[in-house]
Scaffold this active site. Structure first.
Site, PDB file in Angstrom:
ATOM      1  N   GLY A  92      52.975  -0.852 -30.814  1.00 47.44           N
ATOM      2  CA  GLY A  92      51.691  -1.753 -30.665  1.00 47.44           C
ATOM      3  C   GLY A  92      51.503  -1.675 -29.199  1.00 47.44           C
ATOM      4  O   GLY A  92      50.600  -2.800 -28.823  1.00 47.44           O
ATOM      5  N   THR A  93      51.679  -0.850 -28.379  1.00 45.11           N
ATOM      6  CA  THR A  93      51.457  -0.873 -26.951  1.00 45.11           C
ATOM      7  C   THR A  93      49.892  -0.875 -26.819  1.00 45.11           C
ATOM      8  O   THR A  93      49.390  -1.733 -26.019  1.00 45.11           O
ATOM      9  CB  THR A  93      51.958   0.406 -26.206  1.00 45.11           C
ATOM     10  OG1 THR A  93      53.273   0.803 -26.787  1.00 45.11           O
ATOM     11  CG2 THR A  93      51.980   0.290 -24.726  1.00 45.11           C
ATOM     12  N   HIS A 150      57.343   1.469 -20.867  1.00 45.60           N
ATOM     13  CA  HIS A 150      58.226   1.662 -22.186  1.00 45.60           C
ATOM     14  C   HIS A 150      59.653   1.521 -21.383  1.00 45.60           C
ATOM     15  O   HIS A 150      60.697   1.798 -22.025  1.00 45.60           O
ATOM     16  CB  HIS A 150      58.226   2.932 -23.010  1.00 45.60           C
ATOM     17  CG  HIS A 150      56.910   3.311 -23.748  1.00 45.60           C
ATOM     18  ND1 HIS A 150      56.379   2.154 -24.468  1.00 45.60           N
ATOM     19  CD2 HIS A 150      56.266   4.470 -23.675  1.00 45.60           C
ATOM     20  CE1 HIS A 150      55.263   2.760 -24.810  1.00 45.60           C
ATOM     21  NE2 HIS A 150      55.225   3.989 -24.436  1.00 45.60           N
TER      22      HIS A 150
HETATM   23  P1  A3P Z   1      50.894   3.281 -36.813  1.00 46.33           P
HETATM   24  O1  A3P Z   1      51.190   4.617 -36.503  1.00 46.33           O
HETATM   25  O2  A3P Z   1      51.920   2.511 -37.856  1.00 46.33           O
HETATM   26  O3  A3P Z   1      49.598   3.076 -37.522  1.00 46.33           O
HETATM   27  P2  A3P Z   1      51.777   2.235 -29.469  1.00 46.33           P
HETATM   28  O4  A3P Z   1      50.421   1.652 -29.038  1.00 46.33           O
HETATM   29  O5  A3P Z   1      52.917   1.817 -29.065  1.00 46.33           O
HETATM   30  O6  A3P Z   1      51.603   3.864 -29.447  1.00 46.33           O
HETATM   31  O7  A3P Z   1      51.562   1.972 -30.960  1.00 46.33           O
HETATM   32  C1  A3P Z   1      50.977   2.732 -32.014  1.00 46.33           C
HETATM   33  C2  A3P Z   1      50.749   1.811 -33.365  1.00 46.33           C
HETATM   34  O8  A3P Z   1      50.021   0.797 -33.088  1.00 46.33           O
HETATM   35  C3  A3P Z   1      50.208   2.655 -34.336  1.00 46.33           C
HETATM   36  O9  A3P Z   1      51.044   2.305 -35.508  1.00 46.33           O
HETATM   37  C4  A3P Z   1      48.725   2.245 -34.405  1.00 46.33           C
HETATM   38  O10 A3P Z   1      48.377   2.300 -35.535  1.00 46.33           O
HETATM   39  C5  A3P Z   1      48.794   0.654 -34.199  1.00 46.33           C
HETATM   40  N1  A3P Z   1      47.897   0.057 -33.513  1.00 46.33           N
HETATM   41  C6  A3P Z   1      46.996   0.345 -32.747  1.00 46.33           C
HETATM   42  N2  A3P Z   1      46.087  -0.140 -32.243  1.00 46.33           N
HETATM   43  C7  A3P Z   1      46.410  -1.392 -33.170  1.00 46.33           C
HETATM   44  C8  A3P Z   1      45.635  -2.812 -33.140  1.00 46.33           C
HETATM   45  N3  A3P Z   1      44.623  -2.964 -32.589  1.00 46.33           N
HETATM   46  N4  A3P Z   1      46.375  -3.670 -34.078  1.00 46.33           N
HETATM   47  C9  A3P Z   1      47.272  -3.211 -34.850  1.00 46.33           C
HETATM   48  N5  A3P Z   1      47.785  -1.926 -34.596  1.00 46.33           N
HETATM   49  C10 A3P Z   1      47.305  -1.184 -33.904  1.00 46.33           C
END
Ligand code: A3P
Length: 337
Positions: free
Chosen positions: A70-71, A144
């Protein structure tokens, strides 16, 4: 054991990668183990470079996550909290200025850089030019990197760290889909990939020690009365982002005023940064962003954004044995999945 070498202590940082214990993954990537964590050679060089050159400021904010936890969301939320309109607002303003947010025109990764992406020497000097110019006041970085590997400069400063944790099985599903979508590696079967993940053999892994590093620190901070690490859960934020937003704002020293709360500022930030809103913005539907030295499609950062998608990848028995493993890894830490 997959380790093929023992660590050679008598080597300078630059040449260290080849002298660390190493493993070759099923994707043919060589990882070296440093302070208990695996890094590919690019990330390892970034880490060494950070140790050598990065100068943290007490006002810095670091957003720490294990990849795919959720970065992107955390970057959007914290950037908006920090840059929201001043309070109290002038009489004739309603707080709608938030609509002018740079999030409407930039992917969150373009607003908050990864520490690992900073180049200190030669070529494109992202650090001294862009970061300092864009971020006046509190600089926001993400990383990370495990707590155990952070540069001394960060550890010794009074800067603040927000760690976002997510159910590792969903992290796995998200990673699997992300790698597939961007073609970063030739994936084998879900079973084999999950085995690799469960062994901790991936960059920044093992994830349980990653979580524990920040978890332990978030507890320790209470003892010393100097809270350095705020520990948040993706699932809690999904259920209701408001308490998390309030915690973050307070922790960062930018609490919401009563007026702001009454005017619905917290809800506006949550809505602006919601999965649905960000995913559908043109800037996130098109284009690419360079993160961690890869070009990544902006759209691939917004896949499903759900809790429990692992059920589409893992069988109940895989999940059961994984949960047992987690119980062992987290035993005695006070942390529960
Ligand atoms: P999923 O692949 O399960 O959909 P990161 O940002 O660390 O790369 O993580 C990506 C994950 O966070 C993805 O999960 C993505 O869909 C989710 N994500 C991105 N933006 C988001 C938001 N605004 N709210 C909730 N989840 C989000």
């Amino acid at each position: 054991s997959p380790e093929v070498k023992k660590e050679d202590e008598n080597v300078d940082d630059e040449g260290k990668f080849d002298h660390l214990p190493q493993v070759k993954t099923q994707h043919g990537i060589v990882l070296a183990k440093y302070k208990g964590f695996w890094f590919n050679s690019n990330l390892f060089q970034s880490l060494m470079s950070l140790h050598k050159h990065f100068e943290a400021k007490d006002t810095d904010i670091f957003l720490a996550t294990f990849p795919k936890s959720g970065t992107t969301w955390l970057k959007a939320l914290v950037h908006t909290i920090i840059n929201r309109p001043p309070s109290p607002l002038p009489e004739n303003h309603s707080g709608e200025e938030i609509i002018q947010s740079p999030l409407l025109f930039s992917n969150p990764h373009q607003l908050v850089p990864f520490l690992e992406n900073i180049r200190f020497e030669g070529g494109e000097n992202y650090y001294s030019d862009d970061v300092n110019r864009i971020q006046i006041g509190s600089r926001i970085f993400s990383s990370h990197m495990p707590y155990q590997c952070l540069p001394d400069s960060i550890l010794q400063s009074n800067s603040k760290i927000i760690y976002l944790y997510r159910n590792p099985m969903d992290v796995f599903a998200s990673t699997f889909a992300f790698v597939l979508e961007n073609g970063f590696a030739k994936l084998t079967s879900v079973e084999e990939e999950f085995q690799l993940f469960s062994n901790g053999n991936q960059s920044y892994g093992p994830f349980w020690d990653h979580i524990l590093g920040y978890w332990n620190q978030s507890l320790k901070a209470h003892e010393t009365d100097k809270k350095r690490v705020l520990f948040l859960r993706y699932e809690d934020l999904k259920k209701d982002p408001n308490p998390g937003l309030k915690k973050m704002a307070e922790f960062l020293g930018f609490p919401f005023s009563v007026k702001e709360e009454e005017s619905g500022m917290i809800e506006r930030i949550a809505n602006l940064c919601s999965f649905e809103n960000l995913k559908n913005l043109e800037v996130n539907r098109k284009g690419e962003t360079e993160t961690l030295r890869f070009k990544v499609k902006n759209s691939s950062f917004f896949r499903k954004g759900e809790v429990g998608d692992w059920k589409n990848y893992l069988t109940p028995s895989m999940a059961e044995s994984f949960e047992k493993l987690m119980e062992e890894k987290f035993a005695g830490s006070g942390f529960a999945m």
